[in-house]
Design a protein around this motif. Structure first.
Motif, PDB file in Angstrom:
ATOM      1  N   TYR A   1       7.170   2.457   7.981  1.00 34.27           N
ATOM      2  CA  TYR A   1       5.951   1.998   7.306  1.00 34.27           C
ATOM      3  C   TYR A   1       6.275   0.941   6.256  1.00 34.27           C
ATOM      4  O   TYR A   1       5.539  -0.037   6.089  1.00 34.27           O
ATOM      5  N   SER A   2       7.357   1.131   5.530  1.00 31.61           N
ATOM      6  CA  SER A   2       7.760   0.172   4.510  1.00 31.61           C
ATOM      7  C   SER A   2       8.086  -1.178   5.134  1.00 31.61           C
ATOM      8  O   SER A   2       7.685  -2.236   4.630  1.00 31.61           O
ATOM      9  N   ALA A   3       8.803  -1.159   6.263  1.00 36.04           N
ATOM     10  CA  ALA A   3       9.152  -2.403   6.939  1.00 36.04           C
ATOM     11  C   ALA A   3       7.911  -3.101   7.482  1.00 36.04           C
ATOM     12  O   ALA A   3       7.780  -4.323   7.389  1.00 36.04           O
ATOM     13  N   ALA A   4       6.990  -2.339   8.056  1.00 35.96           N
ATOM     14  CA  ALA A   4       5.756  -2.923   8.584  1.00 35.96           C
ATOM     15  C   ALA A   4       4.945  -3.582   7.470  1.00 35.96           C
ATOM     16  O   ALA A   4       4.367  -4.655   7.645  1.00 35.96           O
ATOM     17  N   ALA A   5       4.903  -2.940   6.305  1.00 33.23           N
ATOM     18  CA  ALA A   5       4.165  -3.510   5.176  1.00 33.23           C
ATOM     19  C   ALA A   5       4.818  -4.799   4.685  1.00 33.23           C
ATOM     20  O   ALA A   5       4.130  -5.769   4.343  1.00 33.23           O
TER      21      ALA A   5
END
Length: 388
Positions: free
Chosen positions: A304-308
């Motif tokens: 999720y952090s990478a996608a954000a």
């Protein structure tokens, strides 16, 4: 940054985990109470997963315009309604109706808690997603302990009591949303190809995670023949190890990098899952789930952090547009959660109808794909792609 929003976001993760795990660790009781077969449970889980995907899509449409906080509150209060209906259901159709409401609200809460968390991570400019997901795991541990501590409590009493948790959290103070839709031209610049690669890792995690949390108690009950009061022990060690890994995940990510952390975690997870599949008895199964949880836990929050990071681009967007754009991407990214949940809950149960050992053997092969995918999470690589 006020502490209140951060505590509220963590509480929402905690409530979601507590309710979900209290539900899945009581699946054997559902079988007995309503006379549902393992295939019937599989179909109910399929319904929940599909409707959760619909709830996440609804969050994608509404949150960028109205703010993720409003959607999150609505989802939490909807879970309260779902628990009351399903736990007091006189028959299977009413039970299915209650679980259908739960499924839709599950997706809304999943999407918006992650929207809130990535917004805060961007503001504080350091890794915080693993510890937020750790709050979900802590809630799962609490839900599992409730099941273990009250093995003879009625489904209605236990569920209605648990409904108080999302009811209270629903009125907490969350981060405000942008209140406006992202510019369509800005949305065109989202790098979907690397987001899909990050999403593949997320699918693998949720396949393994859902197989563990959904079917672990049934596996201990039917295959490893654990004492009836201890079947929830399949889930508890997995969650305890996951909690430890996620609480350390913020610091480890910043110190050794996401790529090394994911690669080493994948190796540990493979060992753990092999032990689960080959376990001759339930104590050995506990060890397997413990090792599995320690290895796999940080994949989801880092995804999720990478996608954000990819969604926000190079930082040339105004804050409102960046937040709205990230909310939309995270809600859509959340669909990877349900693809993995579909594989983990439905296919594990279907393939493992004769023996869940076979159902648990499938995710072992998927874990091998984490080794090449871990390279996508390199911080410098993410920054370079997001600026293109």
């Amino acid at each position: 940054m006020s502490y209140s929003p951060r505590a509220a976001i963590a509480a929402a993760y905690f409530a979601q985990g507590c309710v979900f795990l209290s539900l899945t660790t009581r699946l054997p009781k559902f079988e007995d109470h309503w006379g549902i077969s393992q295939l019937g449970l599989t179909l109910l889980m399929l319904m929940i997963v599909l409707l959760a995907g619909c709830g996440s899509l609804l969050a994608e449409k509404v949150a960028p315009r109205r703010g993720s906080a409003i959607v999150l509150r609505t989802g939490l209060l909807g879970i309260v309604v779902a628990l009351i209906i399903s736990s007091n259901a006189p028959n299977i159709p009413i039970l299915a109706a209650g679980l259908a409401i739960y499924g839709g609200c599950l997706g809304m809460v999943d999407a918006t808690t992650n929207m809130q968390a990535v917004s805060l991570e961007h503001q504080v400019k350091r890794t915080v997603l693993p510890s937020f997901h750790g709050a979900w795991t802590a809630g799962g541990i609490a839900g599992t302990l409730v099941t273990l501590a009250l093995p003879h409590a009625s489904i209605a009493v236990l569920s209605c009591g648990l409904a108080l948790l999302p009811l209270v959290v629903g009125f907490a103070r969350f981060l405000p949303g942008s209140g406006s839709a992202p510019n369509p031209e800005a949305a065109e610049g989202i790098p979907w190809r690397p987001i899909l690669l990050v999403g593949a890792a997320c699918v693998i995690f949720y396949t393994v995670d859902t197989a563990s949390t959904t079917w672990g108690s049934v596996y201990f009950d039917h295959t490893l023949h654990a004492p009836s009061g201890l079947v929830a022990l399949a889930t508890l060690p997995y969650l305890v190890a996951s909690l430890g890994a996620r609480m350390a995940g913020d610091r480890l990510t910043d110190s050794i990098g996401a790529t090394r952390l994911l690669s080493s975690g994948a190796a540990v997870a493979i060992v753990g899952l092999v032990v689960v599949v080959a376990a001759p008895s339930w104590p050995v199964g506990i060890v397997g789930f413990l090792v599995l949880g320690a290895g796999i836990a940080v994949v989801a929050p880092l995804s999720y952090s990478a996608a954000a990071t990819l969604a926000r681009g190079g930082g040339d967007l105004d804050p409102d547009t960046a937040r709205a754009r990230t909310d939309a991407v995270i809600a859509r990214f959340n669909q990877f959660n349900y693809v993995g949940a579909l594989i983990g809950s439905v296919l594990t149960g279907a393939i493992g109808t004769g023996s869940l050992r076979l159902g648990y053997a499938v995710p072992v092969l998927l874990l091998l794909a984490l080794f090449p995918l871990a390279k996508v999470f390199d911080r410098d690589r993410l920054a370079a792609v997001s600026q293109q």
